[in-house]
Design a protein around this motif. Structure first.
Motif, PDB file in Angstrom:
ATOM      1  N   ILE A  17       0.845  -1.207   0.000  1.00 55.72           N
ATOM      2  CA  ILE A  17       0.000   0.000   0.000  1.00 55.72           C
ATOM      3  C   ILE A  17       0.875   1.251   0.000  1.00 55.72           C
ATOM      4  O   ILE A  17       0.586   2.234  -0.670  1.00 55.72           O
ATOM      5  CB  ILE A  17      -0.911   0.033   1.257  1.00 55.72           C
ATOM      6  CG1 ILE A  17      -1.834  -1.189   1.278  1.00 55.72           C
ATOM      7  CG2 ILE A  17      -1.717   1.322   1.322  1.00 55.72           C
ATOM      8  CD1 ILE A  17      -2.646  -1.307   2.560  1.00 55.72           C
ATOM      9  N   LYS A  18       1.968   1.187   0.758  1.00 51.95           N
ATOM     10  CA  LYS A  18       2.798   2.385   0.932  1.00 51.95           C
ATOM     11  C   LYS A  18       3.826   2.577  -0.178  1.00 51.95           C
ATOM     12  O   LYS A  18       4.273   3.699  -0.411  1.00 51.95           O
ATOM     13  CB  LYS A  18       3.541   2.298   2.264  1.00 51.95           C
ATOM     14  CG  LYS A  18       2.651   2.475   3.461  1.00 51.95           C
ATOM     15  CD  LYS A  18       3.519   2.262   4.678  1.00 51.95           C
ATOM     16  CE  LYS A  18       2.868   2.675   5.951  1.00 51.95           C
ATOM     17  NZ  LYS A  18       3.769   2.313   7.070  1.00 51.95           N
TER      18      LYS A  18
ATOM     19  N   PRO B 287       3.695   1.301  -3.671  1.00 48.95           N
ATOM     20  CA  PRO B 287       3.070   0.517  -4.753  1.00 48.95           C
ATOM     21  C   PRO B 287       3.918   0.392  -6.022  1.00 48.95           C
ATOM     22  O   PRO B 287       3.846  -0.627  -6.699  1.00 48.95           O
ATOM     23  CB  PRO B 287       1.766   1.275  -5.030  1.00 48.95           C
ATOM     24  CG  PRO B 287       1.985   2.658  -4.501  1.00 48.95           C
ATOM     25  CD  PRO B 287       2.920   2.514  -3.337  1.00 48.95           C
TER      26      PRO B 287
ATOM     27  N   THR C 138       6.168   4.467  13.046  1.00 50.19           N
ATOM     28  CA  THR C 138       4.813   4.814  13.508  1.00 50.19           C
ATOM     29  C   THR C 138       4.536   4.183  14.870  1.00 50.19           C
ATOM     30  O   THR C 138       3.924   4.813  15.738  1.00 50.19           O
ATOM     31  CB  THR C 138       3.754   4.338  12.485  1.00 50.19           C
ATOM     32  OG1 THR C 138       4.172   4.685  11.170  1.00 50.19           O
ATOM     33  CG2 THR C 138       2.401   4.977  12.760  1.00 50.19           C
TER      34      THR C 138
ATOM     35  N   ASP D 221       4.495   9.491   3.063  1.00 51.43           N
ATOM     36  CA  ASP D 221       4.443   8.207   2.360  1.00 51.43           C
ATOM     37  C   ASP D 221       4.293   8.459   0.872  1.00 51.43           C
ATOM     38  O   ASP D 221       3.745   9.474   0.461  1.00 51.43           O
ATOM     39  CB  ASP D 221       3.246   7.369   2.844  1.00 51.43           C
ATOM     40  CG  ASP D 221       3.523   6.692   4.186  1.00 51.43           C
ATOM     41  OD1 ASP D 221       4.434   5.856   4.228  1.00 51.43           O
ATOM     42  OD2 ASP D 221       2.834   7.015   5.156  1.00 51.43           O
ATOM     43  N   LEU D 222       4.731   7.499   0.068  1.00 48.86           N
ATOM     44  CA  LEU D 222       4.528   7.592  -1.373  1.00 48.86           C
ATOM     45  C   LEU D 222       3.042   7.637  -1.706  1.00 48.86           C
ATOM     46  O   LEU D 222       2.609   8.339  -2.607  1.00 48.86           O
ATOM     47  CB  LEU D 222       5.132   6.375  -2.086  1.00 48.86           C
ATOM     48  CG  LEU D 222       6.585   6.456  -2.477  1.00 48.86           C
ATOM     49  CD1 LEU D 222       7.477   6.359  -1.266  1.00 48.86           C
ATOM     50  CD2 LEU D 222       6.928   5.378  -3.482  1.00 48.86           C
ATOM     51  N   ALA D 223       2.273   6.831  -0.969  1.00 50.10           N
ATOM     52  CA  ALA D 223       0.839   6.688  -1.267  1.00 50.10           C
ATOM     53  C   ALA D 223       0.140   6.233   0.000  1.00 50.10           C
ATOM     54  O   ALA D 223       0.759   5.705   0.922  1.00 50.10           O
ATOM     55  CB  ALA D 223       0.640   5.671  -2.387  1.00 50.10           C
TER      56      ALA D 223
ATOM     57  N   VAL E  84      -2.344   4.977   5.610  1.00 50.60           N
ATOM     58  CA  VAL E  84      -2.336   3.952   6.659  1.00 50.60           C
ATOM     59  C   VAL E  84      -1.784   4.491   7.979  1.00 50.60           C
ATOM     60  O   VAL E  84      -2.391   4.337   9.048  1.00 50.60           O
ATOM     61  CB  VAL E  84      -1.474   2.738   6.216  1.00 50.60           C
ATOM     62  CG1 VAL E  84      -1.438   1.674   7.302  1.00 50.60           C
ATOM     63  CG2 VAL E  84      -1.999   2.146   4.921  1.00 50.60           C
ATOM     64  N   ASP E  85      -0.614   5.150   7.917  1.00 51.52           N
ATOM     65  CA  ASP E  85       0.043   5.606   9.141  1.00 51.52           C
ATOM     66  C   ASP E  85      -0.719   6.766   9.776  1.00 51.52           C
ATOM     67  O   ASP E  85      -0.866   6.821  10.999  1.00 51.52           O
ATOM     68  CB  ASP E  85       1.487   6.018   8.849  1.00 51.52           C
ATOM     69  CG  ASP E  85       2.364   4.801   8.549  1.00 51.52           C
ATOM     70  OD1 ASP E  85       1.929   3.679   8.852  1.00 51.52           O
ATOM     71  OD2 ASP E  85       3.465   4.991   8.028  1.00 51.52           O
TER      72      ASP E  85
ATOM     73  N   ARG F  68      -3.542   5.593  11.803  1.00 50.58           N
ATOM     74  CA  ARG F  68      -3.112   5.049  13.098  1.00 50.58           C
ATOM     75  C   ARG F  68      -2.899   6.171  14.121  1.00 50.58           C
ATOM     76  O   ARG F  68      -3.296   6.067  15.282  1.00 50.58           O
ATOM     77  CB  ARG F  68      -1.806   4.250  12.932  1.00 50.58           C
ATOM     78  CG  ARG F  68      -2.014   2.905  12.259  1.00 50.58           C
ATOM     79  CD  ARG F  68      -0.700   2.239  11.896  1.00 50.58           C
ATOM     80  NE  ARG F  68       0.139   1.959  13.058  1.00 50.58           N
ATOM     81  CZ  ARG F  68       1.359   1.411  12.989  1.00 50.58           C
ATOM     82  NH1 ARG F  68       1.869   1.093  11.791  1.00 50.58           N
ATOM     83  NH2 ARG F  68       2.054   1.175  14.072  1.00 50.58           N
TER      84      ARG F  68
END
Lengths: 229, 229
Positions: free
Chosen positions: A148-149, A151, B43, B65-67, B70-71, B74
């Motif tokens: 996900i991070k 790709p 994280t 992040d590149l994409a 998620v983090d 959190r």
């Protein structure tokens, strides 16, 4: 302006990578670009493959690192042909580095040439080296959210190797999540689970690579086979 | 030509980073650039610090992040102020991204702002963001040879945090090797051992950060203290 320059660099690299690939194909050496984070277990996998193959399959290695010769020394101890590239700070290998390193290897005496890229899940993604196949190692401790991070690097892979699988009892990691994410990013990629340190799963990877090599050279030798059939 | 361009980019980034730093200092927020490989536990450390500090110390986070988010999700679940930067493929954060993200944070209400950089041991090294301190996380599964292979990022650190220390029984890793290598690369850096998942060692890191912050602002408030003494 910045984007154009980046594209030009990538185009020049692609052209040189294609020349590398032709040269490797003519030498009948199957070249694998090995990608992964720092400490994903790339060198340990190569050591384990060498132990599986012994003298039956002949492998050489190009090691890419910012500095030092730690990994090349490990490979050399196995008696394999190895060249260390020090990128002097650069975050990925490129096709010109590989062209230079290849000059120092006995290509025609090898079945496989593994190029261990700089440990990095970002920058090596866009730089073709002339490889026939890309392997990506993702270690259990890195976590199952990495596709996900990051790709871009999960596209166009021959296989993802989930490494350090022996640590799964101690860490939250679901291989099924990687499988699901690969269905989106790179459905053709095979998925392996390996503990290179303990040797688990390495034979399956070795067999997969042998099949990929055989298939590739069968196609190269009979370029019109599909049309004839 | 390529080198000149790279130097110009770095110089422009440095100038903007200095402006960021002045702005952060005026807002009395102590800014920490958190570096490490993908999956080093960045994280998880921030989550653990938030649990130690509760409401006593106020922290905000910028996630790079590149994409994906998620983090940031959190961090948001802990009720902290957080901004996600998606670099769209870029391998590091830069000062202009931070200037934009900082506009969306209540700087004056924060004691600490943590910037979680893109997981990468190479590219973030040369890009100042305006931070007061750099932390580098190195997880036990990555191996104790990382300072040899990625020396640039091991310079100019406030501390190295050896993370996932609970995995040491299962893996070859000697903290003394990191200590030795830091003596060469960055002798001023403190060295901590942490299991953020289990909470071990996190309080020591929290105390260290509080001391660094207090010391920095004491110096800023009395810029000529040294001369007077």
């Amino acid at each position: 302006m910045k984007v154009v320059l980046a594209q030009e660099i990538l185009r020049a690299n692609d052209q040189l990578a294609e020349l590398n690939r032709q040269r490797f194909t003519e030498s009948r050496v199957f070249v694998v670009n090995v990608l992964g984070s720092p400490g994903a277990g790339k060198t340990t996998l190569l050591e384990a493959l060498a132990r599986v193959w012994q003298t039956r399959v002949r492998m050489g290695v190009i090691e890419g690192d910012l500095a030092g010769t730690v990994d090349a020394e490990r490979i050399e101890r196995l008696g394999l042909a190895v060249v260390q590239i020090n990128t002097a700070g650069a975050c990925h290998l490129d096709a010109s580095m590989i062209a230079t390193a290849a000059d120092r290897l006995p290509l025609s005496d090898l079945d496989f040439l593994f190029i261990e890229n700089v440990g990095n899940l970002v920058c090596p993604a866009n730089f073709r080296l002339g490889e026939h196949l890309r392997l990506l190692l993702l270690s259990v401790p890195e976590g199952d959210d990495k596709p996900i991070k990051y790709p871009v690097i999960f596209r166009d892979l021959g296989a993802v190797i989930v490494s350090k699988i022996d640590l799964r009892p101690y860490l939250p990691f679901e291989v099924s999540k990687i499988h699901q994410q690969l269905q989106v990013l790179c459905p053709a990629a095979r998925l392996f689970e390996v503990s290179a340190l303990k040797g688990d799963g390495v034979e399956e990877v070795a067999k997969f690579l042998e099949c990929e090599r055989a298939e590739f050279f069968a196609k190269t030798d009979r370029p019109h086979a599909q049309a004839v059939v």
